[in-house]
Every structure is written in C-alpha cells, then in structure tokens.
Design an enzyme around this catalytic site. Structure first.
Site, PDB file in Angstrom:
ATOM      1  CB  SER A   1       4.425   2.307   6.321  1.00 45.69           C
ATOM      2  OG  SER A   1       4.513   3.594   5.779  1.00 45.69           O
TER       3      SER A   1
ATOM      4  CG  ASP B   1      -1.751   6.215   6.341  1.00 44.30           C
ATOM      5  OD1 ASP B   1      -1.861   6.005   5.114  1.00 44.30           O
ATOM      6  OD2 ASP B   1      -0.795   5.801   7.004  1.00 44.30           O
TER       7      ASP B   1
ATOM      8  CG  HIS C   1       0.073   3.522   3.362  1.00 47.33           C
ATOM      9  ND1 HIS C   1       0.195   4.393   4.416  1.00 47.33           N
ATOM     10  CD2 HIS C   1       1.267   2.882   3.263  1.00 47.33           C
ATOM     11  CE1 HIS C   1       1.416   4.278   4.930  1.00 47.33           C
ATOM     12  NE2 HIS C   1       2.081   3.374   4.250  1.00 47.33           N
TER      13      HIS C   1
END
Ligand SMILES: [Ca+2]
Ligand SMILES: [Ca+2]
Ligand SMILES: [Ca+2]
Length: 477
Positions: free
Chosen positions: A414, A173, A229
């Site tokens: 996600s 990520d 994120h």
C-alpha cells in the site's frame, strides 16, 4: 441478498506512530550540488602568463581553435566562447556521469579530444568545461530526512525536471481527513460507498469523501481499529511539500482526489468499478460529472482471490486506460504469487510490489509475472539505516480515535504503490499527452536493477527510479 466481493486494505500495520511535537527533529539535508551538465559553447581557459591574452587567442586561432573571450574571471582565467569548427560540442543535459566515473568521462569524444588539445597547448595552464551546477531540489519539510525512500528512489533528480503541475491522482481508498500537511493538495472527491453500514456516515453515496473511520467488528469476528489508511497513502503521493511542516510528497503540486471506496470491513467491487470510471471522467449513472478528471488512479487495495481478474474490474480498468488514465495497483501483502491477487492480476495495470530499505523483497510482498515493478514498502521490524525508527514509510496519520494528527511509519505494498503513482503524475506533468502504454514502458525501462538474489520469485523489472523515468519521459517526442 446479493453477495459482494469485499476488498480489504493492503495494510501491514503501524510500527512507530509518533506525535507531531515528539518526533526527533533531525536537521534537514542541505542541498547537494554536483556537475550535471555544461554550458554549450563555453569553456574556462587559463593562460600560463598574464598580460598577453590577445596574442594567445590569435595563436590559437592560427591552430584552428577559435575562442573569443566573454569575460575574465576573478582568478585571471577567461570564460570563452568557441565556434563549432573548433570541434567542441556538448549539450546541457548531456552528461551521464557513471558511478565511479567523472563528468569529464561523460563528455562526448570530440569535446574530450578538443579539451586535450587545448590542455597540451604550450601557453595554456588549463582548459575545462563550464559546468552547470544545480541544487538537487531537496525540500525543507521537517521530517524529510526520515523519508529515506525519497533519495533512494532518485526523486531529487526527478524534481529537477518537474515537481508537478496540478495533475490529479485519484486515490481510491478510505477517504480524506483534515490533516494539515495534506489539505492544500485536495480537489473535490466523492464518497462511493453505497452501503450505509460500510460508510458509517448515515447515508449511502454522497459528495463528502470524509473518512469517518473504518473500524468495527466484521464478519470474520475480528474488531479492526480505524486505519486512516487513505490519509497515509495521500501523504506519500502529495503531502504538502516545502512547507517546513511534516513530510514531503512525491509530487509537490500534485492534486489528490479522494474517492471513498473502503469503509467498515472493506468495500465492494461494484463501488470501486464506478469510482474507477468516474475518476477517469467517464459518465456514471446518477452521478454528477467529475469536475477534475484524474490522469492517475491509485489503488492501494485488493484481495487474495486466487482467481483470475474479475471481469467487472477488468472492464472498468480498460475503460479508464482507454481514456488515457494510468492505473497503479498494489501487488498485495500475502507473500504469494500475485497471479491470485486482484486487481494486481488484471491486464492494463501497473502492479507494484514492495522491497525493504536494502532493496530485497519485503517478506509480505507478492511476486511473480504479474508484478510490473517494485517500490519501497519497508519493514518496520528492522532499522538498517540506524535512524532509531523501524524502516517503514513515513507519512501523515491520525491517532486511532481520530482526535490527534501526527506522522507515522507504515509498511506494505500500500505504501509502495503511491510512490509509483506519484512519479507517474510527474510524468504526466512533464508530458501531458503521454499514454498509459508509454508510462508503463518507461517505468520498466528506467528501473534500478535489484541486487542479485534480492527477489528470485520476480519483482518485475526492478526498483522504481524516478529521476531516470523523468529523463526518459523528457526525451519523448
Ligand atoms: Ca456516505
Ligand atoms: Ca510537508
Ligand atoms: Ca530506520
């Protein structure tokens, strides 16, 4: 100039970002108890008359029911042991209490008959199993009560089997941050971004997986804010749990290995393929060996390619799976058939789509035959549980400028994917030799079936059911 396939974040937006001290501090749920089993070989019996217990035990023995007292309880009843020839046999975890049913219904037939016999015996007021009550493991984290997805995934039951045992989940990520509700669960990661422009940290690959922000103006002319994120994904898997601060993770002692593969404007498949192999403990050229190989790889990333799974992806995934590693990927947020979304359309992966709090497919969740199962991605535009917040998934986050940490609800596949990765890590914790094929099989078999009409286009087997998945894992030889 070589062209690289850029992989975007499957991120659907932040709804209600809340600063740490300003979040409504609702009281934590109290540990609930319910009968989950009985002590084998024991009953509690109360006689109608006091004072002649020995005589009644003898009478019962003549009738073929051999009970021997262990001790008298405060209400004058007796905790007794019975011998097997009395026809009573149950195991501790043998009770599968159905909705609307009772623990008694769940006893095996022989035991029910023996209990009936005892209860009809003239001198006996009642006889009942010695139930085992256990607290559901409900952590004490400040905002656990806002994490509606946890009980709906049947996680408290899973935590009765295991809360993790240092199984490593590699999170491919945007990298890691110093969020205080996350740092205790990190192990050594790596920055796989070979393009310094994407990395934004002044170099190519290096051993510091710190997320320095992924904001900036990209080829599409759009300027993106820093997403942080990876931090949000990390928190869902293994936010520091039971520390009275912030949120709880799916695994209490699961370890996170942050492999930074997404930077400014995304990340390349070549970097991601290297990270997949390195995560699995496979030698990667010019890289030091991974000191803590992962058992689970989480990829809350992808792109709607409209093509079949790229070979580079497939080969890397196959190599990792051959090493016994389970690869969990997001189905994508395009509201389209996942057959066009990579890596969700690759073989050998567990592809996760998203449902809302009410268990219907989220408007953005990709669907179709490539989807393995669903978890909660939520919908931050709704508040179906009336808690005053949009129904997203609460986890760790930072302000856009990276200066202030807090907790925020986000939505997307996600967010659903790390719920599955977290549960898979618990399965490895319980059975370290479990294979990726067994993991996939159990995840599919253990789902909660979605309501009729909830996902007509296909959300795989149904909704992740953590407790049931761990129960089936426990039953493996
Ligand atoms: Ca770097
Ligand atoms: Ca916490
Ligand atoms: Ca809500």
């Amino acid at each position: 100039m070589k062209s690289a396939l850029l992989i975007g974040l499957l991120l659907c937006g932040v709804a209600s970002a809340q600063k740490n001290k300003e979040v409504t501090t609702k009281k934590n749920q109290h540990a609930r108890t319910q009968p989950v089993g009985v002590v084998p070989g024991q009953l509690i019996v109360k006689f109608k008359k006091k004072g002649n217990a020995n005589g009644i035990f003898k009478q019962l023995a003549k009738a073929g029911i051999n009970l021997s007292p262990i001790r008298e309880l405060g209400d004058g009843s007796f905790l007794v042991e019975f011998s097997e020839d009395s026809g009573l046999s149950v195991s501790v975890l043998g009770l599968d209490v159905k909705a609307g049913g009772s623990a008694l219904d769940a006893l095996d037939k022989k035991t029910r008959q023996a209990l009936d016999k005892l209860n009809k015996f003239f001198d006996i007021e009642y006889a009942e199993p010695n139930y085992v009550f256990k607290p559901y493991a409900v952590p004490n984290d400040q905002f656990y009560s806002l994490q509606w997805h946890m009980p709906k995934l049947n996680l408290p039951k899973a935590w009765d089997y295991t809360r993790g045992s240092n199984v490593v989940v590699a999170v491919l990520d945007t990298g890691q941050t110093k969020h205080p509700d996350l740092m205790p669960n990190y192990v050594t990661g790596f920055d796989f971004l070979s393009d310094p422009k994407m990395g934004g940290d002044g170099n190519g690959r290096d051993n510091d997986p710190t997320d320095v922000g992924d904001g900036g103006t990209c080829d599409d002319g759009i300027t993106y804010e820093n997403s942080w994120h990876g931090t949000h994904v990390d928190g869902i898997i293994a936010g520091a749990t039971n520390n009275t601060e912030g949120v709880s993770g799916v695994g209490w002692t699961t370890k996170i290995q942050n492999l930074r593969v997404l930077g400014k404007c995304g990340g390349s498949m070549a970097d991601i393929a290297d990270a997949i192999r390195w995560a699995a403990g496979i030698t990667v050229a010019n890289m030091i060996p991974n000191p803590n190989p992962a058992k689970v790889i989480n990829m809350s990333l992808g792109a709607y390619t409209g093509i079949a799974c790229p070979i580079t992806y497939q080969n890397a995934i196959n190599d990792a799976v051959a090493r016994g590693v389970t690869v969990v990927v997001a189905a994508g947020n395009d509201g389209k058939n996942a057959s066009g979304s990579s890596p969700a359309n690759c073989n050998n992966v567990i592809a996760v789509t998203a449902v809302n709090l009410n268990m219907t497919r989220a408007y953005y969740g990709n669907f179709g035959a490539n989807v393995t199962l669903a978890a909660f991605g939520g919908d931050t535009t709704r508040d179906d549980n009336n808690d005053g917040y949009g129904d997203g998934i609460l986890s760790d986050l930072w302000s856009e400028d990276g200066k202030e940490w807090y907790y925020a609800f986000m939505e997307g596949t996600s967010m659903a994917t790390p719920q599955v990765s977290g549960v898979v890590a618990l399965m490895y914790a319980l059975k370290p030799k479990i294979t990726p094929a067994q993991v996939k099989d159990i995840l599919k078999k253990s789902v909660t079936v979605l309501p009729s009409g909830a996902c007509t286009q296909g959300c795989g087997a149904g909704l992740l059911n953590a407790g049931k998945a761990l129960e089936l894992t426990k039953a493996l030889p």
